[in-house]
Enzyme design. Structure first.
Site, PDB file in Angstrom:
ATOM      1  N   GLU A  37      34.161 127.670  78.675  1.00 31.63           N
ATOM      2  CA  GLU A  37      34.964 128.850  78.994  1.00 31.63           C
ATOM      3  C   GLU A  37      35.726 129.187  77.733  1.00 31.63           C
ATOM      4  O   GLU A  37      36.640 128.473  77.329  1.00 31.63           O
ATOM      5  CB  GLU A  37      35.904 128.550  80.172  1.00 31.63           C
ATOM      6  CG  GLU A  37      36.574 129.792  80.743  1.00 31.63           C
ATOM      7  CD  GLU A  37      37.894 130.119  80.080  1.00 31.63           C
ATOM      8  OE1 GLU A  37      37.910 131.047  79.223  1.00 31.63           O
ATOM      9  OE2 GLU A  37      38.894 129.467  80.389  1.00 31.63           O
ATOM     10  N   CYS A  73      43.237 133.834  77.983  1.00 35.21           N
ATOM     11  CA  CYS A  73      41.893 134.365  77.782  1.00 35.21           C
ATOM     12  C   CYS A  73      41.640 135.572  78.676  1.00 35.21           C
ATOM     13  O   CYS A  73      40.905 136.478  78.302  1.00 35.21           O
ATOM     14  CB  CYS A  73      40.850 133.278  78.065  1.00 35.21           C
ATOM     15  SG  CYS A  73      40.901 131.899  76.919  1.00 35.21           S
TER      16      CYS A  73
END
Length: 467
Positions: free
Chosen positions: A226, A260
């Site tokens: 990720e 993010c």
């Protein structure tokens, strides 16, 4: 290894790194623990995991202060992070057995089914920005599946890393079920290569993902990545502009802009652009920047000195390249690593802010003429993690859900992770999924089992071809 308060630059505590002998001891302990741990029942693991959630809830204020002191998030958001970790523990304690239940399959055999079995020790390489949540969203499903965990946390949050290990031990998990490795990034490839480690997961930058992915590939091990994001936040004429603008401010500065899935590129239809820019600018300028441990502070410091230098460079070079500074664009004077909430507009493709992920409280504004143009611009990125679209037009909603290249699309809401939903990205934002039933199945052996019962009166059952 040391903890440094980003609000002051003060060294809080120094820690002794784990040398080769200690790393070896912890790897050996993980490998020795796994054979017995995998045989524990879902009921046992569920009790331990639920207890971990209880500890997080009961001690959330103390845990929140630890996060705030080590990486600078506001105390309110740090306490909320501890609460969310408790939620994911409860979620997997309740649902893991059902998610991993045998799945019957009709075949010519007497009985066929798919069984989900643990792999063994799993290495997690985790970042500093959500120092508890990123770990628990890996650890809760991995441990409930019967794996054991090894954590290589970011080097600026060693206190958080050790506290997480302690929570699992206090909750009742065996000593080797979850261990922290206080090592630098240079040691990661060697740990991945160790045959006792069966899989690896990383949350972090694109560059870190490339290195971990290469190491896992050489060792032929499962990896979940990720990575970064440059999430679009699209606003169309039919949107509730007041709600969109207010949410945009929150979505950009969440975690001091260091997320993010924070909204980063605000792609706004020309019919509402001017008013949206005005409201976003006012919202950013109304935020209170300061000591994240104090009540009423909206934005704290960036976590590292390098982080504030990177944001400063990206903004300065983007303005030089022709971007228009809407507001901010400067460090906050005084101690600590603070950067003012900022916005850039009219950003040319040559500007760093157009292509790079800006990991700080800087909003990037773009004007478009249609949904087609909005989708094209949103997808004009190497990243594909989250996306948000604001529209009350049913046809537009369907288009954004289908055509935005991202692991998630939230309509009329900001992107957020949720234990019940899959989390992950496409393109350079990585591969694999965390959370929900999808996350717990990433680190299991999806094993086909086919059983042929002897036929009545037959001494020996027949055999099938090898494949």
């Amino acid at each position: 290894m040391q903890s440094v308060n980003p609000a002051t630059g003060e060294v809080l505590q120094r820690y002794q790194d784990h040398g080769p002998a200690e790393v070896e001891a912890r790897l050996a302990r993980a490998a020795a623990t796994f054979p017995n741990y995998r045989r524990t029942s879902f009921a046992e693991r569920s009790r331990w995991m639920a207890r971990a959630g209880e500890l997080l809830d009961a001690e959330k204020d103390r845990i929140g202060r630890l996060m705030t002191s080590e990486m600078g998030k506001t105390l309110k958001s740090a306490i909320a992070e501890a609460e969310k970790c408790a939620w994911v523990c409860r979620y997997y304690a309740e649902h893991a057995e059902r998610f991993l239940a045998d799945e019957p399959v009709e075949t010519s055999a007497s009985r066929s089914f798919v069984r989900h079995l643990p792999l063994g020790p799993v290495l997690a390489v985790m970042p500093w920005n959500f120092p508890f949540w990123q770990v628990f969203r890996f650890a809760a499903p991995a441990l409930m599946a019967g794996n054991v965990g090894l954590l290589k946390h970011a080097s600026n949050v060693p206190g958080c890393a050790l506290e997480i290990e302690a929570i699992f031990r206090r909750a009742g998990f065996p000593e080797g079920a979850f261990q922290t490795l206080l090592v630098g990034s240079a040691a990661v490839a060697g740990v991945i290569a160790d045959p006792r480690v069966r899989a690896v997961t990383l949350t972090g930058s694109e560059g870190a993902g490339v290195k971990v992915g290469e190491a896992a590939g050489r060792a032929i091990k499962k990896v979940v990545l990720e990575l970064g994001g440059s999430d679009p936040f699209i606003v169309m004429p039919s949107a509730d502009l007041d709600a969109a603008a207010k949410t945009a401010v929150t979505a950009r500065v969440i975690n001091n802009g260091q997320s993010c899935i924070a909204a980063k590129r605000f792609i706004v239809h020309e019919r509402v652009y001017a008013e949206f820019e005005r409201r976003l600018k006012a919202g950013l300028e109304a935020l209170r920047v300061g000591d994240p441990a104090q009540d009423g502070v909206d934005v704290g410091p960036l976590a590292t000195a390098q982080g504030v230098e990177d944001v400063e460079r990206q903004v300065t070079e983007s303005v030089r390249a022709g971007a228009r500074l809407v507001t901010g664009g400067r460090r906050v004077p005084g101690r600590g690593w603070f950067y003012a909430p900022s916005a850039l507009a009219d950003i040319p493709p040559a500007a760093p802010a157009y292509r790079e992920e800006v990991f700080g409280p800087v909003a990037l504004l773009f004007k478009v003429r249609s949904a087609d143009e909005a989708i094209a611009l949103a997808n004009d990125s190497v990243y594909g993690l989250g996306s948000s679209a604001w529209t009350n037009d049913p046809a537009e909603r369907e288009r954004f859900a289908n055509e935005l290249e991202a692991g998630a699309t939230f309509v009329n809401a900001m992107v957020a992770s949720d234990p019940r939903l899959p989390f992950g990205g496409v393109k350079h934002s990585g591969h694999g999924r965390e959370l929900g039933p999808w996350g717990i199945r990433e680190f299991v052996n999806v094993k086909a089992v086919s059983i042929q019962e002897p036929k009545a009166g037959a001494a020996h059952p027949g055999t099938h071809a090898a494949e």
